[in-house]
Every structure is written in C-alpha cells, then in structure tokens.
Scaffold this motif. Sequence first.
Motif, PDB file in Angstrom:
ATOM      1  N   TRP A  15       1.028  -0.650   0.286  1.00  0.00           N
ATOM      2  CA  TRP A  15       0.117   0.329  -0.484  1.00  0.00           C
ATOM      3  C   TRP A  15       0.562   1.269   0.086  1.00  0.00           C
ATOM      4  N   VAL A  18      -2.578   5.732  -0.473  1.00  0.00           N
ATOM      5  CA  VAL A  18      -3.704   4.757   0.240  1.00  0.00           C
ATOM      6  C   VAL A  18      -4.127   4.454   1.197  1.00  0.00           C
ATOM      7  N   HIS A  49      -7.061   5.901   3.439  1.00  0.00           N
ATOM      8  CA  HIS A  49      -7.814   5.488   4.568  1.00  0.00           C
ATOM      9  C   HIS A  49      -8.594   5.485   5.566  1.00  0.00           C
ATOM     10  N   VAL A  93     -11.673   6.503   7.272  1.00  0.00           N
ATOM     11  CA  VAL A  93     -12.398   6.187   8.857  1.00  0.00           C
ATOM     12  C   VAL A  93     -12.577   7.046   9.915  1.00  0.00           C
ATOM     13  N   ARG A  97      -8.957   9.613  -4.295  1.00  0.00           N
ATOM     14  CA  ARG A  97      -8.746   7.580  -4.288  1.00  0.00           C
ATOM     15  C   ARG A  97      -9.961   7.083  -6.097  1.00  0.00           C
ATOM     16  N   HIS A 110      -5.811  -6.819  -3.425  1.00  0.00           N
ATOM     17  CA  HIS A 110      -7.121  -6.947  -2.701  1.00  0.00           C
ATOM     18  C   HIS A 110      -7.427  -8.133  -3.242  1.00  0.00           C
ATOM     19  N   ILE A 164     -14.874  -3.051  -1.379  1.00  0.00           N
ATOM     20  CA  ILE A 164     -14.188  -1.048  -1.698  1.00  0.00           C
ATOM     21  C   ILE A 164     -15.044  -1.098  -2.409  1.00  0.00           C
ATOM     22  N   LEU A 216     -18.402   0.297  -1.010  1.00  0.00           N
ATOM     23  CA  LEU A 216     -17.402   1.261   0.416  1.00  0.00           C
ATOM     24  C   LEU A 216     -17.504   2.858  -0.388  1.00  0.00           C
ATOM     25  N   HIS A 244     -16.474  -5.893   6.336  1.00  0.00           N
ATOM     26  CA  HIS A 244     -15.490  -5.922   6.312  1.00  0.00           C
ATOM     27  C   HIS A 244     -13.891  -5.866   7.393  1.00  0.00           C
ATOM     28  N   ASN A 253     -10.802  -8.775   7.063  1.00  0.00           N
ATOM     29  CA  ASN A 253      -9.856  -8.432   7.222  1.00  0.00           C
ATOM     30  C   ASN A 253      -9.026  -9.148   8.730  1.00  0.00           C
ATOM     31  N   MET A 271      -3.203  -7.819   8.572  1.00  0.00           N
ATOM     32  CA  MET A 271      -3.813  -6.357   7.205  1.00  0.00           C
ATOM     33  C   MET A 271      -3.853  -5.282   8.225  1.00  0.00           C
ATOM     34  N   PHE A 272      -4.385  -5.435   9.177  1.00  0.00           N
ATOM     35  CA  PHE A 272      -4.347  -3.746  10.045  1.00  0.00           C
ATOM     36  C   PHE A 272      -2.938  -3.316   9.912  1.00  0.00           C
ATOM     37  N   LYS A 327       3.590  -5.998   3.372  1.00  0.00           N
ATOM     38  CA  LYS A 327       2.687  -7.410   4.037  1.00  0.00           C
ATOM     39  C   LYS A 327       4.307  -8.653   4.058  1.00  0.00           C
TER      40      LYS A 327
END
Length: 187
Positions: free
Chosen positions: A9, A13, A17, A21, A52, A94, A102, A105, A148, A152, A163-164, A172
């Motif tokens: 990411w 991004v 994100h 939130v 985005r 993803h 996504i 959302l 969602h 995750n 993932m968080f 990752k």
Amino acid sequence: MATNRVRVWDRFVRVFHWSLVASFATAYFVTEHIGWVHKGAGYLALALIAARCVWGFIAPGPHARFDSFVPTPARLWRYLRLLLQGREPRHLGHNPAGAVMILYLLAAVAVIGVTGHLMTTDAFWGNDLVETLHVTTVDITVIAVIVHVGANLYESIRHRDNMFKAMVTGEKNVPASDGAEAERAWP
Ligand code: HEM
Ligand code: HEM
C-alpha cells in the motif's frame, strides 16, 4: 518460516484509508446537532472518495489501481467457490471479494455525501426520499464496515499476516523461500 516484507500500500492509500475511517466515524457519531462538524466531516469523506477514484487510475504502483483489483464476474465466482472450500489463494493486493466490498464502500460513501449535501439545498431541503437514502445508506454501510473488518481479521489469521498493520506500514509478509514466485502467483 522466514518471510520477506513486500511494499503493497502506497502512502496515499494509507493516508486515504485512515482519514476516511476518521471522517466517516466523526460524521456518524456527531449527529446530535447537524452542524459544521457533521457536514465538514461528511464533505471531507466525499473529497477523499473523489481523490481515491482519481488515484485508482493514475497510481504508479500496481495494487492501488482499479485495473489491478476490480475482478471480472468469473474471477469473483471462482474465488468465492474456493473460499467456501477453504482453498482460496492469497492475494497480495485486494482479493476479488475484498475488491467488491471496497467498490461498495467507495460508492456508498459517495451516495451518503451527495445526499447529505442535497439536504442542505433549497431544491431538496425536507425531501423524504433524499433523507431516507442518506440514513439508510449509512445503516447498510455500518453493517458493511463490520463485515469488512471481520473479513480482514479472517484474512489476517488465515494467512498469518496482520492486514491492519499492513494498512499502517504499507508492507505485507511473503514467504522468503519463494518470494518472487509467490508475488507472481498472487495477482
Ligand atoms: C476501524 C475500522 C476499519 C479497519 C480496521 C479497516 C481495515 C482495512 C484494511 C486492513 C484494509 C486493507 C484490505 C486489504 O488488504 O485488501 C482496508 C481497505 C479499505 N477500507 Fe477499511 N477498515 C476500517 C474501516 C473502514 C471504513 C469505515 C471504510 C469506509 C467507510 C473503509 C473503507 C476501505 C476502503 C475503501 C479500502 C480500500 C483501500 C484502497 O484500496 O484505497 N474501511 N480497510
Ligand atoms: C459521509 C459521511 C456521513 C455520515 C456517516 C452521515 C451520517 C448521518 C446520520 C447517521 C444521520 C441521521 C441522524 C439522526 O437521525 O439522528 C444523518 C443526518 C443528516 N446528515 Fe449526514 N452523514 C454524512 C454526511 C453528510 C453530509 C456531507 C451532509 C451535508 C453537507 C450531511 C447532512 C445531514 C443532514 C442535513 C441530516 C439530517 C437529516 C434529517 O433531517 O434527519 N451528512 N447523517
């Protein structure tokens, strides 16, 4: 098992994100009086979605681009079938099911923001349909966000990779032994 850290990411991004939130949560929880906090947070969420969408076409890296993660129906069904059998492959960006969530959302926050704005205009002030659309889309989206986050969590346990944390650091884990191959195998 030895692992390699792979950058997934980009900064845009990640900032997008967590700002989304924060702005969504602020608009959601500050409704006692629909004033500048609710509206400001809602417009910020709307602006983030717009940015985005542009980034989805121009991002330099592969994982943020729509053409890398929006699945064809055939790809989505295949993934869902394998998911039900507990044999789904890992995706570095993803996965096809996550991608559909996504897209939902992004679209839902856009609908919420636009209907919110319409309620402040002379033409749609007091319009029941617009108000119902605003509030109902919020309710459905809150359920979607719970799914969602749950998905995750499942993915983090299933692939033993947080993932968080990845949405914070951008990185990752890939098994070190076959890192390059795994990267190729994980579209
Ligand atoms: C505390 C709550 C949340 C957590 C922990 C969370 C976590 C995550 C994670 C880990 C990803 C990356 C998924 C992947 O690896 O494929 C992601 C992506 C995403 N999430 Fe959330 N999320 C949360 C709330 C929300 C909310 C409230 C929204 C919107 C209303 C949202 C919208 C998105 C979008 C649009 C993406 C795709 C990111 C991109 O490609 O730009 N999330 N989320
Ligand atoms: C995108 C994030 C947003 C979320 C999560 C959100 C959430 C909500 C919720 C939950 C309510 C119901 C409040 C209640 O009945 O107690 C509400 C009402 C309302 N929102 Fe938003 N909203 C957002 C964006 C906006 C925007 C951008 C505007 C306008 C600029 C706006 C204007 C309004 C107005 C005027 C109402 C009152 C509707 C009524 O008469 O009941 N909202 N919003």
